[in-house]
Design an enzyme around this catalytic site. Structure first.
Site, PDB file in Angstrom:
ATOM      1  N   ARG A 103       0.833  -1.201   0.000  1.00 26.86           N
ATOM      2  CA  ARG A 103       0.000   0.000   0.000  1.00 26.86           C
ATOM      3  C   ARG A 103       0.865   1.248   0.000  1.00 26.86           C
ATOM      4  NH1 ARG A 103      -5.097  -0.305   3.849  1.00 26.86           N
ATOM      5  NH2 ARG A 103      -5.052  -2.325   2.821  1.00 26.86           N
ATOM      6  N   SER A 136      -8.660   0.131   0.097  1.00 25.58           N
ATOM      7  CA  SER A 136      -9.504  -0.214   1.244  1.00 25.58           C
ATOM      8  C   SER A 136     -10.131   1.035   1.854  1.00 25.58           C
ATOM      9  CB  SER A 136      -8.694  -1.007   2.270  1.00 25.58           C
ATOM     10  OG  SER A 136      -9.497  -1.456   3.318  1.00 25.58           O
ATOM     11  N   HIS A 137      -9.790   1.333   3.117  1.00 23.37           N
ATOM     12  CA  HIS A 137     -10.382   2.468   3.822  1.00 23.37           C
ATOM     13  C   HIS A 137      -9.418   3.646   3.928  1.00 23.37           C
ATOM     14  CE1 HIS A 137      -8.054   0.209   6.715  1.00 23.37           C
ATOM     15  NE2 HIS A 137      -7.984   1.294   7.475  1.00 23.37           N
ATOM     16  N   LYS A 196      -3.956  -6.487  -2.442  1.00 25.33           N
ATOM     17  CA  LYS A 196      -4.137  -7.650  -1.579  1.00 25.33           C
ATOM     18  C   LYS A 196      -3.971  -8.868  -2.475  1.00 25.33           C
ATOM     19  CE  LYS A 196      -7.265  -5.226   1.580  1.00 25.33           C
ATOM     20  NZ  LYS A 196      -8.623  -5.128   2.157  1.00 25.33           N
ATOM     21  N   ASP A 230     -17.027  -0.647   3.980  1.00 25.47           N
ATOM     22  CA  ASP A 230     -15.855   0.171   3.685  1.00 25.47           C
ATOM     23  C   ASP A 230     -15.598   0.214   2.177  1.00 25.47           C
ATOM     24  OD1 ASP A 230     -14.872  -2.457   3.393  1.00 25.47           O
ATOM     25  OD2 ASP A 230     -12.875  -1.885   4.068  1.00 25.47           O
ATOM     26  N   ASP A 263     -13.741  -1.223  -0.046  1.00 26.23           N
ATOM     27  CA  ASP A 263     -13.709  -2.422  -0.897  1.00 26.23           C
ATOM     28  C   ASP A 263     -14.655  -3.509  -0.388  1.00 26.23           C
ATOM     29  OD1 ASP A 263     -12.077  -2.901   1.346  1.00 26.23           O
ATOM     30  OD2 ASP A 263     -10.697  -4.180   0.252  1.00 26.23           O
ATOM     31  N   ASP A 279     -15.035  -5.312   2.269  1.00 23.87           N
ATOM     32  CA  ASP A 279     -14.685  -6.507   3.044  1.00 23.87           C
ATOM     33  C   ASP A 279     -14.919  -6.311   4.540  1.00 23.87           C
ATOM     34  OD1 ASP A 279     -12.541  -4.846   3.596  1.00 23.87           O
ATOM     35  OD2 ASP A 279     -10.998  -6.199   2.810  1.00 23.87           O
ATOM     36  N   ARG A 280     -15.468  -5.124   4.927  1.00 22.99           N
ATOM     37  CA  ARG A 280     -15.749  -4.856   6.342  1.00 22.99           C
ATOM     38  C   ARG A 280     -17.186  -4.367   6.503  1.00 22.99           C
ATOM     39  NH1 ARG A 280     -12.478  -1.001   9.142  1.00 22.99           N
ATOM     40  NH2 ARG A 280     -12.230   0.285   7.272  1.00 22.99           N
ATOM     41  N   HIS A 318     -13.624  -6.831   9.737  1.00 21.55           N
ATOM     42  CA  HIS A 318     -13.439  -8.037   8.924  1.00 21.55           C
ATOM     43  C   HIS A 318     -14.022  -9.235   9.680  1.00 21.55           C
ATOM     44  CE1 HIS A 318     -10.548  -6.257   6.025  1.00 21.55           C
ATOM     45  NE2 HIS A 318     -10.138  -5.547   7.053  1.00 21.55           N
TER      46      HIS A 318
END
Length: 460
Positions: A17, A105-106, A115, A239, A241, A243-244, A326
């Site tokens: 990242r 992501s966030h 990822k 979030d 992407d 995934d949360r 997650h």
């Protein structure tokens, strides 16, 4: 950018990242693609799925990544704009076992990253560092790869529809924060039989309404307002992407993910008595006794989606969750973190009750803080936490857990400080049975932190 064309500090503990235009550009991303492709081919992988989130930089970075991958001779299946869980799903459904998701992501809009799954494993730590070493030493394989495009969305939705049974048409409001979840969240929950009101489900990498991070209470204000002014029974937030998962009750109470895990654990353990349930070091102390009482085995572990997934495989855990949102189901799903699927499982449980908010609000609860952050220079967070692990003394502690930072357990609660692996911050969280006891724990931590950080930068 370093002489090698790549910055070492973008290779984090469980992903890559960096800042677009600074540590990430087309040239460096092509090198990352060459490294990932070489590693995948060396592990006898023939095909790799690639997807990207809704950030403005993602399509360009995807093009550069695929160029690098193809140069190693691997076949690429480009699944386009997707959520991170859809990328993970594609590696199972298309049986590639390897995939790369381009996502920030966030993180702030100017960040992006990767990822990665290779040969069925979400890579982390030393494996990610080895990708950097491969670039530095130019240990690239060469070949002539090929690329095809596939739309995975209908297959992903169908798999969830087959798996989830909502018992009544529960009324919900969803907030995708203009993140990638907006491509299918509304369709998913309507298809499951919920009545859906949608906030910010148009994908926009500028994030014009609020940041797509449900772990920050400020980002849930619009969802709370909607619940207060409509007939929705429950709010779900995702979030960038997807995934949360974030959850808000009718009254506006935020059900933090560690409390969500209490409900999920109870549900899963009914069918899997004796199974292991993992939670990260930021999670509530209530999980230890709750999981035991419901017939399971509690296991605390390091924060980080790939670290949790690796521990799940080692321990054959049936369920895992992180305070960040997650949640990983390994009973009748694939064991990867998926905010949309977790939302569907939440509705499956709560649709059995007339008052879902009452069920959520009755879960064990202490006085606690959300995640608190201390902003530092890059790398400084690791230096400070390492020093505190070696020297900090907590006289009233009953246990100190050092698997990931310092989690200090007291009779009345716990305090945590750990180094973030995604941004240059120290992450803190506190929980106790009363506000006074919480303040006492925070005072202990403040004394330690003030040796390294100015008082006015400590957020309590």
């Amino acid at each position: 950018m370093s002489k090698s064309g790549i910055e070492k500090n973008i290779f984090k503990a469980y992903d890559i990242r960096g800042i677009v235009g600074e540590s990430l550009d087309a040239f460096s991303v092509e090198l990352i693609g060459r490294s990932i492709g070489s590693e995948a081919v060396s592990q006898k992988q023939q095909t790799i799925c690639v997807g990207y989130d809704g950030r403005l930089s993602s399509p360009e970075l995807c093009e550069a990544l695929i160029k690098g991958l193809l140069s190693t001779g691997i076949k690429v299946i480009d699944i386009g704009l997707v959520t991170t869980p859809m990328l993970y799903f594609s590696t199972h459904f298309l049986e590639t076992h390897s995939g790369v998701m381009i996502t920030g992501s966030h993180n702030p809009p100017n960040y992006n990253g990767f990822k990665m799954m290779i040969a069925g494993e979400t890579i982390s730590s030393d494996q990610i560092q080895s990708l950097y070493e491969r670039i530095i030493n130019q240990r690239f394989l060469t070949g002539l790869g090929s690329s095809t495009q596939t739309n995975i969305q209908d297959h992903y939705l169908a798999a969830i529809y087959q798996d989830i049974n909502i018992h009544r048409p529960i009324k919900i409001t969803i907030d995708c924060g203009n993140g990638a979840g907006g491509i299918c969240a509304e369709e998913l929950f309507r298809g499951l039989g919920a009545e859906v009101k949608a906030l910010y489900c148009d994908v926009d990498g500028n994030f014009p309404n609020h940041h797509p991070d449900p772990s920050n209470p400020d980002n849930l204000i619009d969802l709370q307002h909607n619940l207060a002014t409509t007939d929705s029974e429950l709010g779900l937030a995702f979030d960038g992407d997807a995934d949360r998962l974030g959850v808000v009750t009718k009254s506006g109470e935020i059900i933090y993910p560690d409390r969500q895990l209490l409900l999920f654990a109870e549900s899963v353990l009914k069918n899997h008595p004796g199974a292991t349930v993992i939670f990260d070091v930021k999670s509530t102390k209530h999980l230890f006794q709750w999981i035991r009482d419901k017939g399971g085995v509690p296991l605390i572990w390091k924060t980080g989606h790939s670290l949790i997934k690796k521990k799940m495989k080692e321990s054959n855990a049936i369920l895992a969750g992180e305070m960040s949102g997650h949640t990983f189901f390994n009973d009748k799903w694939y064991g990867f973190d998926d905010g949309l699927y977790a939302g569907a499982r939440m509705l499956e449980i709560l649709s059995q009750f007339d008052d879902p908010s009452a069920v959520l609000e009755s879960l064990p609860k202490s006085v606690s803080t959300p995640e608190l952050n201390i902003q530092l220079d890059e790398g400084q967070q690791h230096q400070i936490i390492q020093a505190l692990q070696e020297e900090a003394i907590f006289v009233d502690a009953i246990n100190v857990i050092k698997i990931d930072g310092l989690r200090v357990e007291y009779e009345s609660g716990f305090g945590l400080m750990r180094a973030s692996n995604t941004t240059p911050v120290i992450v803190l969280r506190f929980e106790a049975e009363s506000a006074a006891e919480l303040a006492t724990i925070q005072k202990d931590f403040k004394v330690c932190l003030e040796k390294y950080i100015e008082k006015d930068r400590i957020p309590f």
